[in-house]
Design an enzyme around this catalytic site. Structure first.
Site, PDB file in Angstrom:
ATOM      1  N   HIS A 188       0.805  -1.210   0.000  1.00 51.57           N
ATOM      2  CA  HIS A 188       0.000   0.000   0.000  1.00 51.57           C
ATOM      3  C   HIS A 188       0.845   1.269   0.000  1.00 51.57           C
ATOM      4  CE1 HIS A 188      -3.369  -2.737   0.698  1.00 51.57           C
ATOM      5  NE2 HIS A 188      -4.003  -1.826  -0.006  1.00 51.57           N
ATOM      6  N   GLU A 429     -11.348 -10.445  -6.196  1.00 49.14           N
ATOM      7  CA  GLU A 429      -9.938 -10.462  -5.795  1.00 49.14           C
ATOM      8  C   GLU A 429      -9.557 -11.767  -5.123  1.00 49.14           C
ATOM      9  OE1 GLU A 429      -9.263  -6.982  -3.343  1.00 49.14           O
ATOM     10  OE2 GLU A 429     -11.162  -7.243  -2.332  1.00 49.14           O
ATOM     11  N   ASP A 453      -4.747  -8.336  -4.942  1.00 53.72           N
ATOM     12  CA  ASP A 453      -5.044  -9.507  -4.114  1.00 53.72           C
ATOM     13  C   ASP A 453      -5.277 -10.746  -4.973  1.00 53.72           C
ATOM     14  OD1 ASP A 453      -4.843  -8.851  -1.355  1.00 53.72           O
ATOM     15  OD2 ASP A 453      -6.541  -7.495  -1.623  1.00 53.72           O
ATOM     16  N   CYS A 500      -9.506  -2.531 -11.027  1.00 53.91           N
ATOM     17  CA  CYS A 500      -9.032  -1.421 -10.205  1.00 53.91           C
ATOM     18  C   CYS A 500      -7.709  -1.752  -9.521  1.00 53.91           C
ATOM     19  CB  CYS A 500     -10.081  -0.987  -9.186  1.00 53.91           C
ATOM     20  SG  CYS A 500     -10.434  -2.258  -7.971  1.00 53.91           S
TER      21      CYS A 500
END
Ligand code: PEP
Ligand code: MG
Length: 538
Positions: A188, A429, A453, A500
């Protein structure tokens, strides 16, 4: 000149001074001192600084979220000035000859225990506030606090690693680049750097040495290098490289206002990923057509306690209003794994990526989920909202979500609160969701494929573990097949399908995604114009 190498996760050149970030030290050392007067003066100085910060936070919160929510910082100021609190701290310093950090820590623990033992709910709740102000004082005293004052000008952050809960505390306008010793391309921190459009290196062979603090440096995100104290020749080269990169960026400006359409005339919805209200300006500046992923958990990460319905409503409403009718897809709370929040008090797990996270938390802590859904549906009256749910593996989960959604809508209708038309979607995901996408599609309006993921679970490679980078192949056939399957199943049942995850911005795959029939790509705002150009060439 010192040169260190890392893996670049966002291209660009940044020139500025280094800010060495060390984790806030929660462990407090007990140190005997001799000069008690000097120690009390140190405490008083820290208190004054904390008071100034709390005043600033009160003002900021009052403007951002309103008087009522800002009151907490008023309460913190009163507690910080409390006579018993102060006398206890100075007493421990003077009588026991202990350092200020220890005195603050002990006082905080004792007073919090006292509050917790009270009968009144409100008073019990003050225990968390006492901890909060004590933590603030300790981090000022031991110099580990990252505050806007600590970063007076834009800096290059050098850190061992950054957890999402740490990145949210930085003033984003003060970041030029991020260089970490650990981290991976899908972490992240890397995603944050891309969202902010700043060069970033992970797995860098750099020492986290306080000596580097304040020294001049250049981060070359094209070559994956950081130069500390660059010599004249290197500096001249880097200035030229930066100028060229800026010029290329300027050239891309001509993509603004153009349609995102392939040569064959197919329009692809080109949306942006954001982490908070502050990122919307970048979305608009880059002429993005909407927001395809608002990671709402960053709102929770930025708070010291559960954000209220009102705080969330204001944030969602602001984003929707600023986007002025363009699509905004907000993902419900996705915490757990690397995104830990203290006040959720999540259990320690052997295998957190496969653990209690995202929708699993929402479906078991329904009051938390309901607060967010109410805020979302209330905000839906102010724009074009889509809501999506993370980490789905079954139809049963969608049914439970829809039950909650209906309950919330009914409640709001009874309260005469207007709501808009909201599209409901899920993130794909997990391999389970991709493989059963034919069963899931009839229940939703859209799919959004979270390739970060999906890749981790398909390849069994922890996205946080940089030592597996050599095994990680983002273009692995298994991932591409799952994406293809998901798009086909979505279309079969009348749902639209986007991506995304970070792979959506991978220009080597753009033509393939178009061929597969992708309807939407949602990427960091800084990638929008590059991708529009690429799609128009397809
Ligand atoms: C993903 O998994 O691809 C995704 C977009 O979600 P996050 O990166 O926040 O886990
Ligand atoms: Mg994800």
């Amino acid at each position: 000149m010192i040169v260190r190498e890392g893996k670049s996760v966002y291209k660009g050149v940044a020139i500025g001074s280094i800010f060495v970030y060390r984790k806030a030290e929660k462990a407090v050392n007990k140190v005997e001192i001799e000069d008690t007067a000097a120690e009390i003066a140190r405490f008083e100085a820290a208190k004054e600084k904390a008071m100034g910060q709390l005043k600033g936070l009160y003002e900021k919160a009052r403007v951002d979220v309103g008087e009522e929510e800002a009151m907490i910082f008023d309460v913190h100021q009163m507690l910080l000035d409390d006579l018993d609190y102060n006398e206890s701290i100075t007493g421990i310093i003077e009588n026991d000859k202990m350092n200020a950090e220890y005195a603050v820590f002990m006082t905080g623990e004792q007073m919090a225990a006292m509050f917790l033992a009270m009968d009144d709910d409100y008073m019990r709740g003050r225990a968390a506030d006492i901890h909060d102000i004590s933590d603030r004082l300790i981090s000022i005293l031991n110099g580990t606090q990252v505050s806007p004052e600590a970063m007076p000008e834009p800096v290059i952050i050098v850190a061992e690693d950054l957890a999402p809960s740490e990145t949210v505390q930085f003033d984003k306008s003060k970041l030029l680049a991020i260089v970490t010793q650990k981290g991976s391309a899908n972490s992240h921190t890397a995603i944050l750097a891309r969202t902010m459009n700043i060069p970033s290196l992970v797995t860098t062979d750099i020492e986290i040495d306080q000596e580097y603090h304040g020294r001049q440096a250049v981060v070359d995100g094209f070559a994956g290098l950081i130069y500390i104290d660059p010599d004249e020749e290197t500096m001249a080269k880097m200035v030229a490289k930066k100028k060229k990169a800026d010029e290329q960026r300027a050239l891309l400006q001509e993509m603004k206002g153009k349609e995102t359409v392939t040569q064959a005339g197919k329009h692809i919805h080109l949306y942006s990923n954001i982490g908070g209200v502050g990122d919307v300006d970048a979305v608009l500046e880059n002429d993005s057509e909407g927001i395809g992923l608002f990671r709402s958990e960053f709102l929770y990460l930025g708070c010291d306690d559960y954000p209220s319905e009102e705080v969330q409503f204001e944030a969602y409403k602001t984003v929707l209003s600023k986007m002025n009718g363009k699509k905004v897809i907000i993902r419900t709370l996705d915490i757990g794994a690397d995104k830990q929040i203290d006040y959720f008090d999540l259990p320690k797990e052997e295998n957190p990526a496969l653990g209690y996270r995202a929708i699993r938390i929402c479906l078991t802590r329904k009051e938390v989920f309901k607060t967010q859904l109410r805020a979302l549906f209330r905000a839906s009256a102010f724009g074009n909202l889509g809501i999506m749910f993370p980490m789905i593996i079954s139809v049963k989960e969608i049914e439970q979500i829809k039950e909650m959604v209906e309950e919330v809508k009914l409640e709001l209708a009874r309260e005469d609160v207007a709501v808009g038309d909201v599209e409901l979607g899920i993130m794909i995901e997990t391999p389970a969701a991709a493989v059963t996408s034919d069963l899931l599609a009839p229940h939703v309006d859209f799919f959004s494929i979270g390739t970060n993921d999906l890749s981790q679970y398909t390849l069994a490679i922890d996205r946080q573990n940089q030592s597996l980078d050599n095994f990680f192949d983002p273009h692995h056939e298994a991932i591409l097949r799952l994406i293809q399957m998901t798009i086909e199943n979505a279309h079969k049942y009348g749902a639209w399908c986007g991506i995304c995850g970070e792979l959506g911005a991978d220009e080597e795959l753009t033509a393939k995604f178009v061929q597969m029939g992708i309807d939407e790509l949602s990427v960091s705002p800084g990638y929008t114009l590059d991708l529009r150009k690429r799609i128009r060439e397809c």
